[in-house]
Design an enzyme around this catalytic site. Structure first.
Site, PDB file in Angstrom:
ATOM      1  N   HIS A 217      -9.346 -24.815  17.745  1.00  0.00           N
ATOM      2  CA  HIS A 217      -9.045 -23.955  18.519  1.00  0.00           C
ATOM      3  C   HIS A 217      -7.262 -23.636  18.561  1.00  0.00           C
ATOM      4  CE1 HIS A 217     -11.562 -23.570  22.164  1.00  0.00           C
ATOM      5  NE2 HIS A 217     -12.354 -24.053  21.163  1.00  0.00           N
TER       6      HIS A 217
ATOM      7  N   ASP B 296       0.996 -23.082  17.915  1.00  0.00           N
ATOM      8  CA  ASP B 296      -0.277 -23.645  19.099  1.00  0.00           C
ATOM      9  C   ASP B 296      -1.084 -22.403  18.789  1.00  0.00           C
ATOM     10  OD1 ASP B 296      -1.006 -24.581  21.541  1.00  0.00           O
ATOM     11  OD2 ASP B 296       0.860 -24.243  22.520  1.00  0.00           O
TER      12      ASP B 296
HETATM   13  C1  GDG Z   1      -5.678 -26.691  23.003  1.00  0.00           C
HETATM   14  C2  GDG Z   1      -4.799 -26.002  22.210  1.00  0.00           C
HETATM   15  C3  GDG Z   1      -5.277 -23.221  22.602  1.00  0.00           C
HETATM   16  C4  GDG Z   1      -2.020 -28.316  32.240  1.00  0.00           C
HETATM   17  N1  GDG Z   1      -1.265 -28.707  32.961  1.00  0.00           N
HETATM   18  C5  GDG Z   1      -1.977 -28.449  34.056  1.00  0.00           C
HETATM   19  C6  GDG Z   1      -2.848 -27.930  34.219  1.00  0.00           C
HETATM   20  N2  GDG Z   1      -2.748 -27.539  32.617  1.00  0.00           N
HETATM   21  C7  GDG Z   1      -3.929 -27.116  31.948  1.00  0.00           C
HETATM   22  C8  GDG Z   1      -3.501 -25.644  32.261  1.00  0.00           C
HETATM   23  C9  GDG Z   1      -3.967 -25.583  30.690  1.00  0.00           C
HETATM   24  C10 GDG Z   1      -4.654 -26.303  29.637  1.00  0.00           C
HETATM   25  O1  GDG Z   1      -4.107 -27.361  30.453  1.00  0.00           O
HETATM   26  C11 GDG Z   1      -3.381 -26.518  28.649  1.00  0.00           C
HETATM   27  O2  GDG Z   1      -4.222 -25.699  27.956  1.00  0.00           O
HETATM   28  P1  GDG Z   1      -3.311 -25.004  26.175  1.00  0.00           P
HETATM   29  O3  GDG Z   1      -3.744 -23.914  25.774  1.00  0.00           O
HETATM   30  O4  GDG Z   1      -1.578 -25.071  26.673  1.00  0.00           O
HETATM   31  O5  GDG Z   1      -3.231 -26.553  25.498  1.00  0.00           O
HETATM   32  P2  GDG Z   1      -4.075 -27.277  24.720  1.00  0.00           P
HETATM   33  O6  GDG Z   1      -4.705 -28.302  25.471  1.00  0.00           O
HETATM   34  O7  GDG Z   1      -3.105 -28.656  23.534  1.00  0.00           O
HETATM   35  O8  GDG Z   1      -5.089 -26.487  24.026  1.00  0.00           O
HETATM   36  C12 GDG Z   1      -4.102 -24.677  22.690  1.00  0.00           C
HETATM   37  C13 GDG Z   1      -6.515 -24.032  23.461  1.00  0.00           C
HETATM   38  O9  GDG Z   1      -7.443 -25.263  23.363  1.00  0.00           O
HETATM   39  C14 GDG Z   1      -7.768 -23.487  23.776  1.00  0.00           C
HETATM   40  O10 GDG Z   1      -7.778 -22.926  23.001  1.00  0.00           O
HETATM   41  O11 GDG Z   1      -4.822 -22.857  23.262  1.00  0.00           O
HETATM   42  O12 GDG Z   1      -3.385 -23.500  21.531  1.00  0.00           O
HETATM   43  O13 GDG Z   1      -3.900 -26.612  21.393  1.00  0.00           O
HETATM   44  O14 GDG Z   1      -5.476 -23.795  31.022  1.00  0.00           O
HETATM   45  O15 GDG Z   1      -3.978 -24.540  32.957  1.00  0.00           O
HETATM   46  N3  GDG Z   1      -4.091 -28.102  34.876  1.00  0.00           N
HETATM   47  C15 GDG Z   1      -3.622 -28.851  36.028  1.00  0.00           C
HETATM   48  N4  GDG Z   1      -3.573 -29.291  36.285  1.00  0.00           N
HETATM   49  C16 GDG Z   1      -2.062 -29.955  35.495  1.00  0.00           C
HETATM   50  O16 GDG Z   1      -1.101 -30.048  35.564  1.00  0.00           O
HETATM   51  N5  GDG Z   1      -5.313 -28.245  36.958  1.00  0.00           N
END
Ligand code: GDG
Length: 498
Positions: A174, A386
């Protein structure tokens, strides 16, 4: 079609964390949904497929009977079973905080100066791989497809192969895969590459990550035969053949698009905007992490306010930071630095009726998150690096079409797909980001609409179901519909208290 209940192939997902976190609140043990990108992406896909999800429950204290009971209850809502791996405090310190979060996470995000290459962390990484392998062996049979996720578990297939497990195994990374000159700093670079070659299919987020990986593999085996081109290539390593592909992860587009229009969300979004009259609102949503570039973003916003005084009173930055890994000192330092910067910038610019940065340090409910996506005109998503960044895609799905702009780091995996509609920036370039903020604020509606239409189309066409199907097709020539729902599945919406 295979029947999942009568010896047919099952989908077995393995990740460091289960989609459910077990926690002690007062004297009571409870379970709650997990957070983070991997869980957001995979939970809707697996929801009614009758397979198995294996992972750590997030605690090193509770006894197996308590955890087992809570997970069994939670599983009735998911439509798949949850099998816990137990990690003790030493594993948590040395494997999770240590090898995963002080070695691989910073190195693979090109931040080698943040790494702590303590030898005991590597011992812990292998110890935990064995522990995961034990649980996988207890819960799988030869026809199953074992899909292992992310950087915590790169060695698991090798461990299973050494125990004569013949099931097909896929791995998806990821996070980014770093270029060779960074990867080669890893003291355990060769064993990890060899371990990865034990999978049948390796998946990366972008072509850049796959290219980096293949370049590293060539360093240990210059005569390796790599054939094919396009989304999936084949590597012949001795008598083994494996496939290596790029599968940019997506979101459940329809769910976010529908959610963005739900009555409660629209009402909340309107209320949020009424509190910020006459403003264009910039939005950042990130887990607490130094890779997300939050401090650089604050500096860029400060630079914009210094150089473009016409933005005063006309714009506000809402920055949501979700607590994460706070017991690791680097993360706590980052929190203090963010809070210092917010205080300093607000102290410098605030005037009666206008506070430039609204800083929220907590997890939002889904309704609140969607309301922010809907209320804010400009998403400012500027990670230093990222794997993908799902927030960028969720914003595009949930925001209204005619009035929104996405500013996106060129070092987010999402930039490869979204470059035609987003305004791409180098997150290290404070002046460049500041100028892009000013450009976004001045962007006419017609241009916003054209760009956002392209973005929405891309996020819709390459959604999470496309992602999982293309991975499964490359791995086992099947797609998601070949894993049907079990009879005992309780659909979402029916609540059972835990
Ligand atoms: C890893 C990789 C890759 C965030 N704040 C809240 C909340 N979120 C949810 C978002 C989103 C998720 O968390 C964050 O996903 P990201 O992709 O931005 O980042 P990572 O956690 O670092 O994920 C990344 C991912 O895996 C998938 O392959 O894209 O690059 O680092 O879904 O919506 N959800 C809620 N409240 C919040 O305050 N409910």
């Amino acid at each position: 079609m295979n029947d999942t209940r009568h010896g047919g192939d099952r989908l077995v997902v393995v990740s460091n964390r289960l989609p459910v976190v077990v926690k002690k609140v007062g004297d009571m043990w409870t379970s709650m949904p997990g957070s983070g990108g991997l869980v957001s992406a995979l939970a809707p896909v697996l929801r009614n497929r009758g397979g198995i999800w294996i992972g750590w429950s997030g605690t090193s204290e509770a006894n197996p009977v308590t955890i087992g009971g809570l997970l069994q209850e939670a599983a009735r809502h998911c439509g798949y079973s949850l099998k816990p791996v137990f990690l003790d405090q030493k594993d948590k310190d040395e494997f999770y905080h240590g090898f995963a979060n002080e070695v691989i996470w910073p190195l693979f995000h090109d931040l080698q100066s943040h790494c702590n290459f303590a030898p005991r962390y590597w011992q812990a990484y292998n110890r935990v791989s064995r522990r995961f392998s034990d649980v996988i062996m207890q819960n799988t049979r030869p026809g199953d497809f074992i899909w292992i996720h992310d950087y915590h578990l790169m060695n698991v297939a090798q461990e299973l192969r050494s125990r004569q497990v013949t099931a097909r195994m896929g791995f998806f990374l990821h996070i980014p895969f770093p270029p060779p000159d960074i990867y080669m700093k890893l003291p355990w670079r060769f064993p990890i590459l060899r371990a990865l070659l034990e999978y049948d299919l390796l998946g990366f987020q972008t072509l850049r990550d796959r290219r980096n990986f293949l370049q590293c593999v060539r360093l240990i085996a210059p005569d390796l035969a790599i054939t094919g081109k396009g989304q999936v290539v084949t590597i012949r390593a001795g008598s083994r053949e494996l496939r290596v592909g790029t599968f940019p992860i997506g979101i459940d587009y329809q769910d976010f698009a529908r959610g963005g229009k739900a009555e409660a969300v629209v009402r909340k979004a309107r209320a949020l905007h009424e509190d910020l009259p006459g403003r264009q609102v910039l939005l950042g949503v990130d887990r607490l992490d130094y890779t997300k570039g939050i401090c650089h973003r604050f500096e860029a916003f400060r630079n914009a306010l210094q150089r473009f005084p016409e933005l005063h009173h006309r714009t506000t930055l809402v920055q949501v930071v979700v607590p994460s890994r706070e017991d690791i000192p680097k993360y706590n330092d980052l929190k203090m630095e963010m809070e210092r910067l917010v205080g300093e910038i607000n102290g410098q610019f605030t005037q009666s009726g206008w506070v430039p940065i609204h800083y929220i340090f907590r997890s939002l409910s889904r309704t609140e998150l969607l309301a922010y996506y809907r209320a804010c005109e400009i998403a400012l998503i500027t990670p230093l690096k990222d794997g993908m960044n799902l927030v960028a895609k969720e914003f595009c799905a949930a925001t209204p079409e005619n009035d929104s702009v996405l500013i996106l780091s060129e070092f987010a995996g999402a930039a490869a797909q979204l470059q035609k509609g987003a305004l791409l920036v180098n997150p290290y370039g404070v002046e460049e980001v500041a100028e892009t903020i000013a450009r976004a604020i001045a962007m006419p509606s017609a241009e916003r609409r054209t760009r956002m239409r392209k973005l929405k189309r891309f996020v819709r066409d390459y959604d999470i179901f496309w992602w999982v199907d293309s991975f499964l097709r490359a791995a086992i020539a099947k797609d998601l519909n070949d894993f049907p729902a079990p009879a005992e599945y309780i659909p979402r919406g029916e609540t059972v208290s835990l």
